[in-house]
Motif scaffolding. Sequence first.
Motif, PDB file in Angstrom:
ATOM      1  N   VAL A 174       2.265  -2.858   4.297  1.00  0.00           N
ATOM      2  CA  VAL A 174       2.578  -1.447   4.555  1.00  0.00           C
ATOM      3  C   VAL A 174       1.576  -0.841   5.522  1.00  0.00           C
ATOM      4  O   VAL A 174       1.948  -0.091   6.434  1.00  0.00           O
ATOM      5  N   SER A 175       0.308  -1.162   5.361  1.00  0.00           N
ATOM      6  CA  SER A 175      -0.700  -0.601   6.271  1.00  0.00           C
ATOM      7  C   SER A 175      -0.440  -1.055   7.704  1.00  0.00           C
ATOM      8  O   SER A 175      -0.611  -0.282   8.653  1.00  0.00           O
ATOM      9  N   GLY A 176       0.011  -2.304   7.868  1.00  0.00           N
ATOM     10  CA  GLY A 176       0.349  -2.790   9.203  1.00  0.00           C
ATOM     11  C   GLY A 176       1.565  -2.082   9.780  1.00  0.00           C
ATOM     12  O   GLY A 176       1.611  -1.766  10.977  1.00  0.00           O
ATOM     13  N   LEU A 177       2.544  -1.809   8.926  1.00  0.00           N
ATOM     14  CA  LEU A 177       3.765  -1.123   9.374  1.00  0.00           C
ATOM     15  C   LEU A 177       3.493   0.302   9.837  1.00  0.00           C
ATOM     16  O   LEU A 177       4.131   0.791  10.759  1.00  0.00           O
ATOM     17  N   LEU A 178       2.561   0.966   9.162  1.00  0.00           N
ATOM     18  CA  LEU A 178       2.356   2.401   9.397  1.00  0.00           C
ATOM     19  C   LEU A 178       1.239   2.710  10.376  1.00  0.00           C
ATOM     20  O   LEU A 178       0.910   3.877  10.591  1.00  0.00           O
ATOM     21  N   GLY A 179       0.670   1.692  10.981  1.00  0.00           N
ATOM     22  CA  GLY A 179      -0.460   1.900  11.888  1.00  0.00           C
ATOM     23  C   GLY A 179      -0.163   2.799  13.067  1.00  0.00           C
ATOM     24  O   GLY A 179      -1.066   3.450  13.600  1.00  0.00           O
ATOM     25  N   ASP A 180       1.114   2.850  13.491  1.00  0.00           N
ATOM     26  CA  ASP A 180       1.472   3.721  14.613  1.00  0.00           C
ATOM     27  C   ASP A 180       1.800   5.142  14.164  1.00  0.00           C
ATOM     28  O   ASP A 180       1.857   6.053  14.989  1.00  0.00           O
ATOM     29  N   ASP A 181       2.049   5.317  12.860  1.00  0.00           N
ATOM     30  CA  ASP A 181       2.423   6.631  12.333  1.00  0.00           C
ATOM     31  C   ASP A 181       1.250   7.403  11.746  1.00  0.00           C
ATOM     32  O   ASP A 181       1.206   8.626  11.823  1.00  0.00           O
ATOM     33  N   LEU A 182       0.318   6.673  11.119  1.00  0.00           N
ATOM     34  CA  LEU A 182      -0.779   7.309  10.385  1.00  0.00           C
ATOM     35  C   LEU A 182      -2.105   6.654  10.747  1.00  0.00           C
ATOM     36  O   LEU A 182      -2.144   5.455  11.051  1.00  0.00           O
ATOM     37  N   PRO A 183      -3.219   7.408  10.648  1.00  0.00           N
ATOM     38  CA  PRO A 183      -4.535   6.774  10.785  1.00  0.00           C
ATOM     39  C   PRO A 183      -4.856   6.030   9.489  1.00  0.00           C
ATOM     40  O   PRO A 183      -5.137   6.638   8.465  1.00  0.00           O
ATOM     41  N   VAL A 184      -4.758   4.715   9.525  1.00  0.00           N
ATOM     42  CA  VAL A 184      -4.952   3.894   8.328  1.00  0.00           C
ATOM     43  C   VAL A 184      -6.442   3.617   8.131  1.00  0.00           C
ATOM     44  O   VAL A 184      -7.160   3.310   9.090  1.00  0.00           O
ATOM     45  N   GLU A 185      -6.903   3.736   6.890  1.00  0.00           N
ATOM     46  CA  GLU A 185      -8.299   3.462   6.551  1.00  0.00           C
ATOM     47  C   GLU A 185      -8.600   1.983   6.801  1.00  0.00           C
ATOM     48  O   GLU A 185      -7.958   1.101   6.220  1.00  0.00           O
ATOM     49  N   GLU A 186      -9.564   1.711   7.678  1.00  0.00           N
ATOM     50  CA  GLU A 186      -9.880   0.332   8.045  1.00  0.00           C
ATOM     51  C   GLU A 186     -10.766  -0.369   7.021  1.00  0.00           C
ATOM     52  O   GLU A 186     -10.733  -1.590   6.906  1.00  0.00           O
ATOM     53  N   ASP A 187     -11.565   0.382   6.287  1.00  0.00           N
ATOM     54  CA  ASP A 187     -12.468  -0.199   5.299  1.00  0.00           C
ATOM     55  C   ASP A 187     -11.704  -0.427   3.994  1.00  0.00           C
ATOM     56  O   ASP A 187     -11.460   0.504   3.234  1.00  0.00           O
ATOM     57  N   LEU A 188     -11.318  -1.681   3.737  1.00  0.00           N
ATOM     58  CA  LEU A 188     -10.526  -1.986   2.544  1.00  0.00           C
ATOM     59  C   LEU A 188     -11.286  -1.661   1.263  1.00  0.00           C
ATOM     60  O   LEU A 188     -10.671  -1.452   0.216  1.00  0.00           O
ATOM     61  N   GLY A 189     -12.589  -1.590   1.328  1.00  0.00           N
ATOM     62  CA  GLY A 189     -13.386  -1.227   0.163  1.00  0.00           C
ATOM     63  C   GLY A 189     -13.158   0.209  -0.279  1.00  0.00           C
ATOM     64  O   GLY A 189     -13.525   0.584  -1.388  1.00  0.00           O
ATOM     65  N   ARG A 190     -12.545   1.012   0.592  1.00  0.00           N
ATOM     66  CA  ARG A 190     -12.241   2.410   0.255  1.00  0.00           C
ATOM     67  C   ARG A 190     -10.809   2.598  -0.212  1.00  0.00           C
ATOM     68  O   ARG A 190     -10.374   3.722  -0.424  1.00  0.00           O
ATOM     69  N   TRP A 191     -10.079   1.513  -0.357  1.00  0.00           N
ATOM     70  CA  TRP A 191      -8.711   1.581  -0.877  1.00  0.00           C
ATOM     71  C   TRP A 191      -8.777   1.617  -2.403  1.00  0.00           C
ATOM     72  O   TRP A 191      -8.408   0.670  -3.084  1.00  0.00           O
ATOM     73  N   PHE A 192      -9.247   2.708  -2.940  1.00  0.00           N
ATOM     74  CA  PHE A 192      -9.469   2.825  -4.377  1.00  0.00           C
ATOM     75  C   PHE A 192      -8.143   2.888  -5.138  1.00  0.00           C
ATOM     76  O   PHE A 192      -7.200   3.548  -4.697  1.00  0.00           O
ATOM     77  N   PRO A 193      -8.070   2.227  -6.281  1.00  0.00           N
ATOM     78  CA  PRO A 193      -6.866   2.361  -7.114  1.00  0.00           C
ATOM     79  C   PRO A 193      -6.817   3.750  -7.744  1.00  0.00           C
ATOM     80  O   PRO A 193      -7.849   4.324  -8.068  1.00  0.00           O
ATOM     81  N   VAL A 194      -5.625   4.268  -7.890  1.00  0.00           N
ATOM     82  CA  VAL A 194      -5.447   5.574  -8.542  1.00  0.00           C
ATOM     83  C   VAL A 194      -4.506   5.377  -9.719  1.00  0.00           C
ATOM     84  O   VAL A 194      -3.404   5.934  -9.748  1.00  0.00           O
ATOM     85  N   TRP A 195      -4.952   4.592 -10.687  1.00  0.00           N
ATOM     86  CA  TRP A 195      -4.132   4.292 -11.855  1.00  0.00           C
ATOM     87  C   TRP A 195      -3.712   5.585 -12.552  1.00  0.00           C
ATOM     88  O   TRP A 195      -4.528   6.471 -12.784  1.00  0.00           O
ATOM     89  N   GLY A 196      -2.443   5.666 -12.864  1.00  0.00           N
ATOM     90  CA  GLY A 196      -1.951   6.825 -13.606  1.00  0.00           C
ATOM     91  C   GLY A 196      -1.814   8.079 -12.796  1.00  0.00           C
ATOM     92  O   GLY A 196      -1.618   9.159 -13.359  1.00  0.00           O
ATOM     93  N   ALA A 197      -1.907   7.982 -11.476  1.00  0.00           N
ATOM     94  CA  ALA A 197      -1.735   9.179 -10.636  1.00  0.00           C
ATOM     95  C   ALA A 197      -0.320   9.727 -10.821  1.00  0.00           C
ATOM     96  O   ALA A 197       0.615   8.967 -11.059  1.00  0.00           O
ATOM     97  N   PRO A 198      -0.151  11.046 -10.720  1.00  0.00           N
ATOM     98  CA  PRO A 198       1.191  11.617 -10.860  1.00  0.00           C
ATOM     99  C   PRO A 198       2.177  10.975  -9.900  1.00  0.00           C
ATOM    100  O   PRO A 198       1.875  10.748  -8.738  1.00  0.00           O
TER     101      PRO A 198
END
Length: 200
Positions: A174-198
């Motif tokens: 998905v991050s590869g697909l959306l690279g032209d639409d959105l500024p994707v976070e390059e640091d994978l260490g910042r891809w925090f899980p959001v368990w239970g998010a609404p």
Amino acid sequence: MGLLDALLGRSKPKRPDLDQLFALPSAALTLKAATGFAPTGVGAVCFASVEGAAFTRLQSDVRQLLDADTGRGGIPVEFTRDSYGYTWLTARHPAEDLAALVNDLHAVNTLLAEGGFGPQLLCSTVGFREEGDQAAAPPRSLALIYLYKRGTFYPFVPVPGGAQKRDNALELQVSGLLGDDLPVEEDLGRWFPVWGAPGL
């Protein structure tokens, strides 16, 4: 950025650009066409709560602004607190009206930032669900997450079943697909899980 920062390889953090949120409807079209994930109409803003009258008043202002259309059938916003003590403001709109949902999320972020509570803002999420034949397997959920302090997005895909596992391969796709639409976070260490998010 000073000379010492340049010599030591440090860079200033990217300033948040809340207008990036307005790129989500276009990104949603790309996502649906390529993967079959469609918006659910649920989005949320997560922030660290602060005690005090000013913050309470600001929360009241946010609720008043976003609930202005409840008399015409709009869905009231919800404030919830997660197990980590963070507050989530959840907004809901018809799934096909992602632009209205994004407007709400932008308004909340802007009100909090202009009220001096920018440091408390963590992220905003917009939920998606897989469409198609649901007989074979339970539908998967996906969230596009905007990191306020980074000004970037990343996808979060929990594996169905509630085992707190994530589909890393799909997240990277998905991050590869959306690279032209959105500024994707390059640091994978910042891809925090959001368990239970609404909405997930």
